[in-house]
Design an enzyme around this catalytic site. Sequence first.
Site, PDB file in Angstrom:
ATOM      1  N   THR A   2       0.841  -1.188   0.000  1.00 58.50           N
ATOM      2  CA  THR A   2       0.000   0.000   0.000  1.00 58.50           C
ATOM      3  C   THR A   2       0.883   1.247   0.000  1.00 58.50           C
ATOM      4  O   THR A   2       1.888   1.294   0.711  1.00 58.50           O
ATOM      5  CB  THR A   2      -0.905   0.020   1.233  1.00 58.50           C
ATOM      6  OG1 THR A   2      -1.759  -1.125   1.198  1.00 58.50           O
ATOM      7  CG2 THR A   2      -1.767   1.276   1.266  1.00 58.50           C
ATOM      8  N   GLY A   3       0.499   2.245  -0.794  1.00 60.30           N
ATOM      9  CA  GLY A   3       1.241   3.496  -0.838  1.00 60.30           C
ATOM     10  C   GLY A   3       1.691   3.819  -2.250  1.00 60.30           C
ATOM     11  O   GLY A   3       1.464   3.064  -3.198  1.00 60.30           O
ATOM     12  N   SER A   4       2.372   4.954  -2.387  1.00 59.80           N
ATOM     13  CA  SER A   4       2.745   5.437  -3.713  1.00 59.80           C
ATOM     14  C   SER A   4       3.727   4.505  -4.418  1.00 59.80           C
ATOM     15  O   SER A   4       3.612   4.270  -5.631  1.00 59.80           O
ATOM     16  CB  SER A   4       3.342   6.842  -3.612  1.00 59.80           C
ATOM     17  OG  SER A   4       4.461   6.859  -2.733  1.00 59.80           O
ATOM     18  N   ALA A  44       8.783   0.941   2.214  1.00 59.17           N
ATOM     19  CA  ALA A  44       9.075   1.060   3.643  1.00 59.17           C
ATOM     20  C   ALA A  44       9.459   2.496   3.930  1.00 59.17           C
ATOM     21  O   ALA A  44       9.879   3.239   3.043  1.00 59.17           O
ATOM     22  CB  ALA A  44      10.197   0.107   4.056  1.00 59.17           C
ATOM     23  N   ASP A  45       9.315   2.899   5.188  1.00 61.60           N
ATOM     24  CA  ASP A  45       9.653   4.255   5.598  1.00 61.60           C
ATOM     25  C   ASP A  45      11.116   4.372   6.005  1.00 61.60           C
ATOM     26  O   ASP A  45      11.748   5.410   5.789  1.00 61.60           O
ATOM     27  CB  ASP A  45       8.754   4.688   6.754  1.00 61.60           C
ATOM     28  CG  ASP A  45       7.280   4.601   6.390  1.00 61.60           C
ATOM     29  OD1 ASP A  45       6.925   5.035   5.273  1.00 61.60           O
ATOM     30  OD2 ASP A  45       6.492   4.080   7.196  1.00 61.60           O
ATOM     31  N   GLY A  59       1.169   4.635   6.522  1.00 57.39           N
ATOM     32  CA  GLY A  59      -0.118   4.538   5.841  1.00 57.39           C
ATOM     33  C   GLY A  59      -1.179   3.781   6.625  1.00 57.39           C
ATOM     34  O   GLY A  59      -2.290   3.581   6.145  1.00 57.39           O
ATOM     35  N   GLU A  61      -0.373  -5.799   6.199  1.00 58.65           N
ATOM     36  CA  GLU A  61       0.977  -5.801   5.648  1.00 58.65           C
ATOM     37  C   GLU A  61       1.863  -6.832   6.336  1.00 58.65           C
ATOM     38  O   GLU A  61       2.604  -7.567   5.684  1.00 58.65           O
ATOM     39  CB  GLU A  61       1.588  -4.403   5.770  1.00 58.65           C
ATOM     40  CG  GLU A  61       0.955  -3.388   4.815  1.00 58.65           C
ATOM     41  CD  GLU A  61       1.537  -2.002   4.951  1.00 58.65           C
ATOM     42  OE1 GLU A  61       2.366  -1.791   5.862  1.00 58.65           O
ATOM     43  OE2 GLU A  61       1.173  -1.128   4.151  1.00 58.65           O
ATOM     44  N   LYS A  93      15.590   6.451   2.253  1.00 55.10           N
ATOM     45  CA  LYS A  93      14.953   5.584   3.254  1.00 55.10           C
ATOM     46  C   LYS A  93      15.968   4.726   4.015  1.00 55.10           C
ATOM     47  O   LYS A  93      15.602   4.031   4.966  1.00 55.10           O
ATOM     48  CB  LYS A  93      13.922   4.680   2.570  1.00 55.10           C
ATOM     49  CG  LYS A  93      12.840   5.434   1.795  1.00 55.10           C
ATOM     50  CD  LYS A  93      12.003   6.305   2.693  1.00 55.10           C
ATOM     51  CE  LYS A  93      10.949   7.083   1.919  1.00 55.10           C
ATOM     52  NZ  LYS A  93       9.942   6.218   1.306  1.00 55.10           N
TER      53      LYS A  93
END
Length: 228
Positions: free
Chosen positions: A29-31, A86-87, A100, A106, A124
């Site tokens: 999920t995410g950009s 991942a962040d 998110g 996840e 990151k």
Amino acid sequence: MLASSSAKKLVAEHAASLIENGMIVGLGTGSTANYFIEALAERQKQGLKCSTVASSIVSTMKAKSLGLPQLGMDNLNQIDVYVDGADEVTVDNILLKGRGSDLVREKLLARACDEFYVLIDQSKVVDHIGQNYPVPIEVMPFAWQMVLASLKALGGQGELRPNAAGDGLAVSSYGSLVVDMTFGDIEVLVLDKMLNDVPGVVEHGIFTGLATAVFIADETVGVIEQRR
């Protein structure tokens, strides 16, 4: 440095190139995950046959709009590969995820897969988890005050996450509230166990021992593969 969109597209296409016929593919999920979903749909147009399972309603809708076959998570106990962003990522492939708010699905997919590919750019990569972001922690809504007190007793500092509009609280896709906490110099593997042991914690954003490979977009060599 590569532009963010170019970096995300580069690693997404690299990950999509590794998908083989007949695989069940978990969608993050995410950009960054969205770029992978698009790249996977392009491979399907070229003849690839695979099925997908999404980690969120957002990814489900994205995959559906591009015609990717989908399976329900409740019908699966194992998948071939999971692909997500991942962040934060350390050199030993420990991850921080959860900005998110889709942590439960996840982490379920990350544990159920044979291969977990993480897609990031150089920004990151960190020396330690929590370097740039607090640790997201999903908590049971009715017990959030008790859980927050327990987390603060462990040395954490933080509060409930507001929603994007700023007029309420963030709610995860699992229906949990989210607290964002910093924990100082606690070693990440110790912190992982401590959070797992707190009653009322549904899930948290530290992912240890799960990533098979981290694909890092690099403007010089293209994609760097950091494998465990």
